[in-house]
Design a protein around this motif. Sequence first.
Motif, PDB file in Angstrom:
ATOM      1  N   PHE A 184       3.780  10.683  -5.357  1.00  0.00           N
ATOM      2  CA  PHE A 184       5.117  10.272  -4.930  1.00  0.00           C
ATOM      3  C   PHE A 184       5.636   9.136  -5.803  1.00  0.00           C
ATOM      4  O   PHE A 184       4.886   8.482  -6.507  1.00  0.00           O
ATOM      5  CB  PHE A 184       5.093   9.828  -3.463  1.00  0.00           C
ATOM      6  N   ASP A 185       6.948   8.888  -5.709  1.00  0.00           N
ATOM      7  CA  ASP A 185       7.584   7.825  -6.487  1.00  0.00           C
ATOM      8  C   ASP A 185       7.321   6.440  -5.913  1.00  0.00           C
ATOM      9  O   ASP A 185       7.399   5.448  -6.615  1.00  0.00           O
ATOM     10  CB  ASP A 185       9.094   8.053  -6.556  1.00  0.00           C
ATOM     11  N   GLY A 186       7.048   6.356  -4.635  1.00  0.00           N
ATOM     12  CA  GLY A 186       6.819   5.072  -3.984  1.00  0.00           C
ATOM     13  C   GLY A 186       6.295   5.275  -2.586  1.00  0.00           C
ATOM     14  O   GLY A 186       6.123   6.403  -2.127  1.00  0.00           O
ATOM     15  N   ILE A 187       6.057   4.162  -1.889  1.00  0.00           N
ATOM     16  CA  ILE A 187       5.558   4.252  -0.518  1.00  0.00           C
ATOM     17  C   ILE A 187       6.384   3.352   0.386  1.00  0.00           C
ATOM     18  O   ILE A 187       6.973   2.367  -0.050  1.00  0.00           O
ATOM     19  CB  ILE A 187       4.072   3.870  -0.418  1.00  0.00           C
ATOM     20  N   ASP A 188       6.387   3.706   1.662  1.00  0.00           N
ATOM     21  CA  ASP A 188       7.028   2.914   2.705  1.00  0.00           C
ATOM     22  C   ASP A 188       5.941   2.517   3.681  1.00  0.00           C
ATOM     23  O   ASP A 188       5.141   3.354   4.103  1.00  0.00           O
ATOM     24  CB  ASP A 188       8.116   3.727   3.416  1.00  0.00           C
ATOM     25  N   ILE A 189       5.891   1.244   4.052  1.00  0.00           N
ATOM     26  CA  ILE A 189       4.852   0.744   4.952  1.00  0.00           C
ATOM     27  C   ILE A 189       5.524   0.176   6.197  1.00  0.00           C
ATOM     28  O   ILE A 189       6.165  -0.877   6.137  1.00  0.00           O
ATOM     29  CB  ILE A 189       4.019  -0.357   4.262  1.00  0.00           C
ATOM     30  N   PRO A 190       5.409   0.855   7.354  1.00  0.00           N
ATOM     31  CA  PRO A 190       6.035   0.347   8.569  1.00  0.00           C
ATOM     32  C   PRO A 190       5.299  -0.882   9.106  1.00  0.00           C
ATOM     33  O   PRO A 190       4.113  -1.076   8.842  1.00  0.00           O
ATOM     34  CB  PRO A 190       5.939   1.523   9.546  1.00  0.00           C
ATOM     35  N   ALA A 236       6.630   8.195   0.263  1.00  0.00           N
ATOM     36  CA  ALA A 236       5.659   8.585   1.287  1.00  0.00           C
ATOM     37  C   ALA A 236       5.487   7.410   2.236  1.00  0.00           C
ATOM     38  O   ALA A 236       5.498   6.252   1.818  1.00  0.00           O
ATOM     39  CB  ALA A 236       4.331   8.937   0.643  1.00  0.00           C
ATOM     40  N   GLU A 237       5.340   7.706   3.520  1.00  0.00           N
ATOM     41  CA  GLU A 237       5.102   6.646   4.492  1.00  0.00           C
ATOM     42  C   GLU A 237       3.616   6.571   4.771  1.00  0.00           C
ATOM     43  O   GLU A 237       2.983   7.576   5.081  1.00  0.00           O
ATOM     44  CB  GLU A 237       5.869   6.921   5.787  1.00  0.00           C
ATOM     45  N   ILE A 238       3.062   5.390   4.636  1.00  0.00           N
ATOM     46  CA  ILE A 238       1.638   5.206   4.870  1.00  0.00           C
ATOM     47  C   ILE A 238       1.447   4.293   6.071  1.00  0.00           C
ATOM     48  O   ILE A 238       2.125   3.287   6.210  1.00  0.00           O
ATOM     49  CB  ILE A 238       0.948   4.626   3.615  1.00  0.00           C
ATOM     50  N   HIS A 239       0.555   4.687   6.948  1.00  0.00           N
ATOM     51  CA  HIS A 239       0.228   3.874   8.111  1.00  0.00           C
ATOM     52  C   HIS A 239      -1.019   3.071   7.758  1.00  0.00           C
ATOM     53  O   HIS A 239      -2.070   3.659   7.471  1.00  0.00           O
ATOM     54  CB  HIS A 239      -0.017   4.756   9.345  1.00  0.00           C
ATOM     55  N   PRO A 240      -0.917   1.742   7.746  1.00  0.00           N
ATOM     56  CA  PRO A 240      -2.032   0.902   7.311  1.00  0.00           C
ATOM     57  C   PRO A 240      -3.306   1.153   8.112  1.00  0.00           C
ATOM     58  O   PRO A 240      -3.272   1.319   9.331  1.00  0.00           O
ATOM     59  CB  PRO A 240      -1.531  -0.521   7.548  1.00  0.00           C
ATOM     60  N   PRO A 285      -0.737  -2.372  16.897  1.00  0.00           N
ATOM     61  CA  PRO A 285      -0.940  -3.420  15.893  1.00  0.00           C
ATOM     62  C   PRO A 285      -1.640  -2.856  14.659  1.00  0.00           C
ATOM     63  O   PRO A 285      -2.475  -1.970  14.765  1.00  0.00           O
ATOM     64  CB  PRO A 285      -1.829  -4.446  16.600  1.00  0.00           C
ATOM     65  N   SER A 286      -1.255  -3.351  13.509  1.00  0.00           N
ATOM     66  CA  SER A 286      -1.850  -2.883  12.263  1.00  0.00           C
ATOM     67  C   SER A 286      -1.829  -4.027  11.258  1.00  0.00           C
ATOM     68  O   SER A 286      -1.189  -5.053  11.493  1.00  0.00           O
ATOM     69  CB  SER A 286      -1.073  -1.681  11.732  1.00  0.00           C
ATOM     70  N   PRO A 287      -2.535  -3.861  10.121  1.00  0.00           N
ATOM     71  CA  PRO A 287      -2.499  -4.908   9.091  1.00  0.00           C
ATOM     72  C   PRO A 287      -1.065  -5.161   8.604  1.00  0.00           C
ATOM     73  O   PRO A 287      -0.213  -4.280   8.680  1.00  0.00           O
ATOM     74  CB  PRO A 287      -3.348  -4.326   7.963  1.00  0.00           C
ATOM     75  N   LEU A 288      -0.830  -6.343   8.112  1.00  0.00           N
ATOM     76  CA  LEU A 288       0.505  -6.701   7.626  1.00  0.00           C
ATOM     77  C   LEU A 288       0.908  -5.826   6.445  1.00  0.00           C
ATOM     78  O   LEU A 288       0.098  -5.565   5.553  1.00  0.00           O
ATOM     79  CB  LEU A 288       0.528  -8.167   7.193  1.00  0.00           C
ATOM     80  N   PRO A 289       2.160  -5.368   6.432  1.00  0.00           N
ATOM     81  CA  PRO A 289       2.625  -4.527   5.324  1.00  0.00           C
ATOM     82  C   PRO A 289       2.521  -5.198   3.962  1.00  0.00           C
ATOM     83  O   PRO A 289       2.274  -4.544   2.965  1.00  0.00           O
ATOM     84  CB  PRO A 289       4.077  -4.234   5.685  1.00  0.00           C
ATOM     85  N   ILE A 290       2.670  -6.520   3.906  1.00  0.00           N
ATOM     86  CA  ILE A 290       2.610  -7.206   2.617  1.00  0.00           C
ATOM     87  C   ILE A 290       1.219  -7.095   2.003  1.00  0.00           C
ATOM     88  O   ILE A 290       1.068  -6.970   0.789  1.00  0.00           O
ATOM     89  CB  ILE A 290       3.068  -8.677   2.730  1.00  0.00           C
ATOM     90  N   SER A 291       0.179  -7.110   2.838  1.00  0.00           N
ATOM     91  CA  SER A 291      -1.177  -6.987   2.301  1.00  0.00           C
ATOM     92  C   SER A 291      -1.413  -5.585   1.745  1.00  0.00           C
ATOM     93  O   SER A 291      -2.072  -5.416   0.711  1.00  0.00           O
ATOM     94  CB  SER A 291      -2.221  -7.326   3.374  1.00  0.00           C
ATOM     95  N   VAL A 292      -0.856  -4.570   2.393  1.00  0.00           N
ATOM     96  CA  VAL A 292      -0.978  -3.200   1.898  1.00  0.00           C
ATOM     97  C   VAL A 292      -0.166  -3.045   0.616  1.00  0.00           C
ATOM     98  O   VAL A 292      -0.597  -2.381  -0.333  1.00  0.00           O
ATOM     99  CB  VAL A 292      -0.510  -2.198   2.968  1.00  0.00           C
TER     100      VAL A 292
END
Length: 60
Positions: A27-33, A5-9, A40-47
């Motif tokens: 879902f089996d996992g997530i994708d963070i763009p 699943a793709e999640i928008h922070p 601009p959005s929070p850093l993917p590593i923090s999510v």
Amino acid sequence: MKILAEIHPKKKLEKLSLQLEDLLSSFDGIDIPDSPMGFPSPLPISVAILARRISEQRKL
């Protein structure tokens, strides 16, 4: 095959936590763009760190 699943922070931690809990159970996992739609959005590593903590709590 894994389903991701793709999640928008989100900027609000509470909303993000609730959304991650729902997605990780379905879902089996997530994708963070990096910056969805160029905004601009929070850093993917923090999510990703938050998602890992939620998934580890769920396994206990």
